[in-house]
Design an enzyme around this catalytic site. Structure first.
Site, PDB file in Angstrom:
ATOM      1  CG  ASP A 182      -2.074   0.910   1.119  1.00  0.00           C
ATOM      2  OD1 ASP A 182      -2.307   1.450   0.017  1.00  0.00           O
ATOM      3  OD2 ASP A 182      -2.761   1.126   2.129  1.00  0.00           O
ATOM      4  N   GLY A 183       0.284   2.344  -0.512  1.00  0.00           N
ATOM      5  CA  GLY A 183       0.929   3.657  -0.405  1.00  0.00           C
ATOM      6  C   GLY A 183       1.660   4.101  -1.658  1.00  0.00           C
ATOM      7  CG  ASN A 184       2.336   1.521  -4.996  1.00  0.00           C
ATOM      8  OD1 ASN A 184       3.271   1.336  -4.231  1.00  0.00           O
ATOM      9  ND2 ASN A 184       1.788   0.546  -5.706  1.00  0.00           N
TER      10      ASN A 184
ATOM     11  NE  ARG B 296      -1.629   6.644   1.289  1.00  0.00           N
ATOM     12  CZ  ARG B 296      -1.725   5.741   2.257  1.00  0.00           C
ATOM     13  NH1 ARG B 296      -1.491   6.105   3.501  1.00  0.00           N
ATOM     14  NH2 ARG B 296      -2.048   4.502   1.986  1.00  0.00           N
ATOM     15  CD1 TRP B 297       7.574   6.665  -1.896  1.00  0.00           C
ATOM     16  CD2 TRP B 297       7.168   6.796  -4.108  1.00  0.00           C
ATOM     17  NE1 TRP B 297       8.780   6.721  -2.540  1.00  0.00           N
ATOM     18  CE2 TRP B 297       8.568   6.796  -3.899  1.00  0.00           C
ATOM     19  CE3 TRP B 297       6.693   6.869  -5.414  1.00  0.00           C
ATOM     20  CZ2 TRP B 297       9.478   6.870  -4.950  1.00  0.00           C
ATOM     21  CZ3 TRP B 297       7.597   6.947  -6.460  1.00  0.00           C
ATOM     22  CH2 TRP B 297       8.970   6.942  -6.220  1.00  0.00           C
TER      23      TRP B 297
ATOM     24  CG  HIS C 246       0.268   2.203  -9.199  1.00  0.00           C
ATOM     25  ND1 HIS C 246       0.012   1.772  -7.923  1.00  0.00           N
ATOM     26  CD2 HIS C 246      -0.813   2.948  -9.564  1.00  0.00           C
ATOM     27  CE1 HIS C 246      -1.165   2.230  -7.524  1.00  0.00           C
ATOM     28  NE2 HIS C 246      -1.685   2.944  -8.499  1.00  0.00           N
TER      29      HIS C 246
ATOM     30  CD  GLU D 161     -12.968  -5.291  -2.687  1.00  0.00           C
ATOM     31  OE1 GLU D 161     -11.766  -5.614  -2.638  1.00  0.00           O
ATOM     32  OE2 GLU D 161     -13.885  -6.136  -2.632  1.00  0.00           O
TER      33      GLU D 161
ATOM     34  CD1 TRP E 220     -12.329  -5.219 -10.428  1.00  0.00           C
ATOM     35  CD2 TRP E 220     -11.464  -4.375 -12.309  1.00  0.00           C
ATOM     36  NE1 TRP E 220     -11.636  -6.223 -11.051  1.00  0.00           N
ATOM     37  CE2 TRP E 220     -11.100  -5.737 -12.222  1.00  0.00           C
ATOM     38  CE3 TRP E 220     -11.026  -3.643 -13.414  1.00  0.00           C
ATOM     39  CZ2 TRP E 220     -10.320  -6.371 -13.185  1.00  0.00           C
ATOM     40  CZ3 TRP E 220     -10.257  -4.275 -14.388  1.00  0.00           C
ATOM     41  CH2 TRP E 220      -9.907  -5.619 -14.257  1.00  0.00           C
TER      42      TRP E 220
ATOM     43  CG  LEU F  35       9.834 -17.089  -3.360  1.00  0.00           C
ATOM     44  CD1 LEU F  35       9.805 -16.902  -1.864  1.00  0.00           C
ATOM     45  CD2 LEU F  35      10.164 -15.776  -4.019  1.00  0.00           C
TER      46      LEU F  35
ATOM     47  NE  ARG G  16      -3.032  -1.705   4.233  1.00  0.00           N
ATOM     48  CZ  ARG G  16      -4.274  -1.745   3.823  1.00  0.00           C
ATOM     49  NH1 ARG G  16      -5.090  -2.627   4.326  1.00  0.00           N
ATOM     50  NH2 ARG G  16      -4.719  -0.906   2.902  1.00  0.00           N
TER      51      ARG G  16
HETATM   52  C1  FPP Z   1      -1.973   0.220  -3.383  1.00  0.00           C
HETATM   53  O1  FPP Z   1      -1.418   1.493  -3.236  1.00  0.00           O
HETATM   54  C2  FPP Z   1      -1.326  -0.468  -4.485  1.00  0.00           C
HETATM   55  C3  FPP Z   1      -1.952  -1.009  -5.563  1.00  0.00           C
HETATM   56  C4  FPP Z   1      -3.415  -0.997  -5.727  1.00  0.00           C
HETATM   57  C5  FPP Z   1      -1.183  -1.627  -6.660  1.00  0.00           C
HETATM   58  C6  FPP Z   1      -0.012  -2.438  -6.250  1.00  0.00           C
HETATM   59  C7  FPP Z   1       0.691  -2.939  -7.440  1.00  0.00           C
HETATM   60  C8  FPP Z   1       2.032  -2.964  -7.584  1.00  0.00           C
HETATM   61  C9  FPP Z   1       2.960  -2.506  -6.528  1.00  0.00           C
HETATM   62  C10 FPP Z   1       2.661  -3.479  -8.839  1.00  0.00           C
HETATM   63  C11 FPP Z   1       2.457  -4.937  -8.984  1.00  0.00           C
HETATM   64  C12 FPP Z   1       3.314  -5.505 -10.023  1.00  0.00           C
HETATM   65  C13 FPP Z   1       2.938  -6.443 -10.928  1.00  0.00           C
HETATM   66  C14 FPP Z   1       3.944  -6.974 -11.825  1.00  0.00           C
HETATM   67  C15 FPP Z   1       1.555  -6.928 -11.059  1.00  0.00           C
HETATM   68  P1  FPP Z   1      -2.326   2.787  -3.468  1.00  0.00           P
HETATM   69  O2  FPP Z   1      -2.066   3.308  -4.813  1.00  0.00           O
HETATM   70  O3  FPP Z   1      -3.729   2.474  -3.119  1.00  0.00           O
HETATM   71  O4  FPP Z   1      -1.730   3.764  -2.422  1.00  0.00           O
HETATM   72  P2  FPP Z   1      -2.442   5.030  -1.800  1.00  0.00           P
HETATM   73  O5  FPP Z   1      -3.226   4.490  -0.655  1.00  0.00           O
HETATM   74  O6  FPP Z   1      -1.284   5.864  -1.384  1.00  0.00           O
HETATM   75  O7  FPP Z   1      -3.294   5.669  -2.845  1.00  0.00           O
END
Ligand code: FPP
Length: 255
Positions: free
Chosen positions: A35-37, A39-40, A52, A82, A84, A146, A203
Site C-alpha cells: 500500500d501507499g504507491n 501517496r508516495w 505504481h 475493489e 476496479w 520460492l 502492510r
Molecule cells: C496500493 O497502493 C497499491 C496497488 C493498488 C497496486 C499495487 C501494485 C504494484 C505494486 C505493482 C504490482 C506488479 C505487478 C507486476 C503486477 P495505493 O495506490 O492504493 O496507495 P495510496 O493508498 O497511497 O493511494
C-alpha cells in the site's frame, strides 16, 4: 542453524541483517499488502501511476530478499476486486504492469528457481494481462524454489462465497457429506489452495486494515505494519519484519 542459500543476479541489500536471523524460524509464507504507491508519488509531485511503477520495481527487490532467506511463498496483493472502482487510466496502467515486469525480470527469476503463480479471477482481466502472467507461470512451472504469488483481481469475501457455492453443489451431488466439512476441506475450495496459510502479513503505508485480503487464511498469521509506503520499503525493512516475527510466540489460541 542451516546456512542461508546463495542467490544469482542482483544481491539483496541488508546482508548483515540476514546473518542475525534464525534460519530455522523463517516464515514459510509471507503475504504483503503493497500500500501507499499513490501517496508516495503524490508526496514527490509525481502522478499516482509513477508510484505504481516504482512499486512494481520493488516487487523484484523484496522477492530476492525473501528468496535469500528461504521463504517458500511470497504473496503480493497487486489488485483487489475493489480496485476496479479506480479511475480507468489508473486501472489500465496497473493492468499493463505485468507486460513490463515479466519480460524484464523473468531471466533472473528463473535463475533463482522462482515459480510464478496467481491467485484471483481471470474474468474481467484484459487478455494481455493474463497472457503476460500465464507466460511467466508456464516458463517457471518446473522451478522448485520460492513461489511468487500475485493476488490479482482477488477479494476474500467473494472467494469464500464462491467456495461455499461450489461446496454446496458438491454436497448436493453427493460428492461430499455435510459432516465432512471441516477447516481443511473448506480451504480446498479457496483460490489459495494448495498454498499454506500466511505466517506473516506485512502492510505498508500506515494503514491498519486487512482490506478483504485472505480473511480465512490470515486467521493465525502474525501482522506487521509499517508507516513506510511500498516504494520506499526496502530489503532491510523486510528483514526487520522477519526479525520481529521471530520474536513473537505463536500460540494458535493455546498457552
Ligand atoms: C496500493 O497502493 C497499491 C496497488 C493498488 C497496486 C499495487 C501494485 C504494484 C505494486 C505493482 C504490482 C506488479 C505487478 C507486476 C503486477 P495505493 O495506490 O492504493 O496507495 P495510496 O493508498 O497511497 O493511494
Amino acid at each position: 542453524m542451516k546456512p542461508f542459500k546463495r542467490w544469482f543476479g542482483s544481491k539483496p541489500e541488508g546482508e548483515e541483517l540476514i546473518q542475525q536471523l534464525d534460519s530455522d524460524n523463517i516464515p514459510n509464507h509471507v503475504a504483503v499488502i503493497m500500500d501507499g504507491n499513490g501517496r508516495w508519488a503524490q508526496k514527490r509531485g509525481l502522478p499516482r501511476v509513477a508510484g505504481h511503477h516504482s512499486g512494481m520495481k520493488n516487487v523484484k527487490k523484496i522477492t530476492m530478499a525473501a528468496n535469500a532467506i528461504g521463504v517458500r511463498v511470497l504473496t503480493m496483493y497487486a489488485f483487489s476486486t475493489e480496485n476496479w472502482k479506480r479511475p480507468k487510466e489508473e486501472v489500465d496502467y496497473l493492468m499493463k504492469l505485468p507486460m513490463e515486469f515479466f519480460p524484464k525480470e523473468i531471466d533472473e527469476l528463473i535463475a533463482n528457481n522462482v515459480q510464478i503463480r496467481m491467485t484471483g479471477w481471470h474474468e474481467g482481466l484484459p487478455d494481455y494481462t493474463l497472457k503476460a502472467i500465464q507466460d511467466a507461470i508456464d516458463q517457471t512451472k518446473n522451478n522448485t524454489g520460492l513461489i511468487l504469488n500475485f493476488a490479482l483481481n482477488y477479494g476474500s469475501r467473494k472467494e469464500m462465497l464462491r467456495g461455499i457455492q461450489r461446496l454446496v453443489a458438491d454436497v448436493k451431488q453427493g460428492e461430499i457429506s455435510g459432516e465432512e466439512i471441516d477447516e481443511s476441506l473448506f480451504s480446498r475450495y479457496l483460490l489459495t489452495d494448495p498454498l499454506p496459510d500466511p505466517d506473516l502479513l506485512i502492510r505498508t503505508s500506515g494503514e491498519l486494515r486487512i482490506s478483504n485480503f485472505m480473511l480465512w487464511q490470515l486467521a493465525y498469521s502474525e501482522l506487521w505494519f509499517t508507516e513506510l509506503c511500498w516504494p520506499e520499503f526496502k530489503e532491510h525493512n523486510f528483514y526487520e519484519a522477519i526479525q520481529e516475527y521471530q520474536r513473537r510466540a505463536r500460540r494458535y489460541g493455546g498457552l
